[in-house]
Design an enzyme around this catalytic site. Sequence first.
Site, PDB file in Angstrom:
ATOM      1  N   LYS A 128       4.873   3.550  -4.891  1.00  0.00           N
ATOM      2  CA  LYS A 128       4.247   3.508  -6.216  1.00  0.00           C
ATOM      3  C   LYS A 128       4.504   2.146  -6.839  1.00  0.00           C
ATOM      4  CE  LYS A 128       4.078   5.507 -10.823  1.00  0.00           C
ATOM      5  NZ  LYS A 128       4.622   4.346 -11.571  1.00  0.00           N
ATOM      6  N   SER A 179       9.052   3.716  -7.057  1.00  0.00           N
ATOM      7  CA  SER A 179       8.827   2.816  -8.173  1.00  0.00           C
ATOM      8  C   SER A 179      10.033   1.956  -8.535  1.00  0.00           C
ATOM      9  CB  SER A 179       8.327   3.604  -9.382  1.00  0.00           C
ATOM     10  OG  SER A 179       7.398   2.820 -10.087  1.00  0.00           O
ATOM     11  N   ASP A 199      13.945  -8.630  -0.087  1.00  0.00           N
ATOM     12  CA  ASP A 199      13.257  -9.926  -0.032  1.00  0.00           C
ATOM     13  C   ASP A 199      14.219 -11.086  -0.206  1.00  0.00           C
ATOM     14  OD1 ASP A 199      10.932  -8.566   0.331  1.00  0.00           O
ATOM     15  OD2 ASP A 199       9.946  -9.241  -1.508  1.00  0.00           O
TER      16      ASP A 199
END
Length: 421
Positions: A338, A313, A324
């Site tokens: 998650k 998470s 990214d």
Amino acid sequence: MAKGGLVLGTTAALAAAVAVVGFQLANPSIAAFRDSPKEIVDEAWQLINREYVDGSFNKVDWRQVRRQYVENRDYSSKAEAYRSVREMLKLLDDPYTRFMDPEQFKSMQIDTSGELTGVGIQLGMDDATKQLTVVAPIEDSPASRAGVLTKDIITSIADKSTDGMDINQAVALIRGPAGTKVKLGIKRGDRQFDVELERAKIEIHPVKAELRDTNIGKVGYISLRQFNANAASDMRKAIQDHVNKGAVGFVLDLRSNPGGLLYSSAEIARMWLDNATIVSTIDRKGESERLTANRQSLTNKPLVVLVDGGSASASEILSGALQDNKRAVIVGTKTFGKGLVQSVHSLSDGSGMAVTIAKYYTPVGRDINHMGIVPDQVVELTKDDLERLNKNRDLVGTVSDPQFAKAIDILSGELKKVSSR
């Protein structure tokens, strides 16, 4: 804790010997109903009706649920009401949306102070097998010292089988006064054995930072164990200290970090990123909120992030944002997967609920729920590696740790690229 805090992480949703949460106070107008068990059920129903991430309620007729549990039923005690709330929530088939009685909710709030009493196990419920599974043992806790490992299955607690047992029941059995003992049945692969653990007060220090002398120079090694209320300030101090001491690069260790607070993960991302998207959240109405970094980074030195199956998470938000935006190289094994956000509310009688309210996406739009973050460089630890590192925690984050050693190799290559420019 900030009112209306958002929660990320298996610790919050699958509370075990530790929970890291944000919470908000109930509407004061509800206070008049405090002595009515039925109103507790109604409050819980209303929260789901108003906030739950899926407007179809996972294909459950939520109006019919109200008729069954609120309109057509009377309650003689709060215990009866609590059972009904848990039954209602179970219909959603969402392990992250859960009810906590007043004692459990109080424990959750105490945990945010950075100290707890227990054995130091963070538990999850395996989606496929529905078995109680160790997400991560807390370092230097009774569980860690006894050799409990990530992905161990808890088969019994105090000689009671965990078949059909939910997280709340497991927490109630595992926790207890410091100095008392609890026996856990553990399944690890084909092995089945018992471990007796003595409960203790456990201080949770989210950041462990050391400057490592390596063959490429001084490397800042920062281990972040969870995203609690102190994590961002501790992280800031660690980065600044290592920058001042001449670190040529950094290794950020998120292994076995089960998550925590959304704002904490965003604040830490801003310490590494400039002018970049960190994460987007989308609620049941399709409304999106995007968190960004705006020229607040503390360093541009090369960075490697270590992750594993216990990184969940908030850890996935941070590692996904850094991956990214090409700010870091991710090393290790695939993360937990998650991609859901919970809001935690107190109810009028002092009980509480965690409600899944949104999904989150990485900067390039990846939904990592159940999928996880795949490292740029996959490095598996063998069973022998895991047991060796668990027995001697001083080896973690050194060249005796294969994933850290790979990180140093990568930093070496990154530094060569910089020097050749």
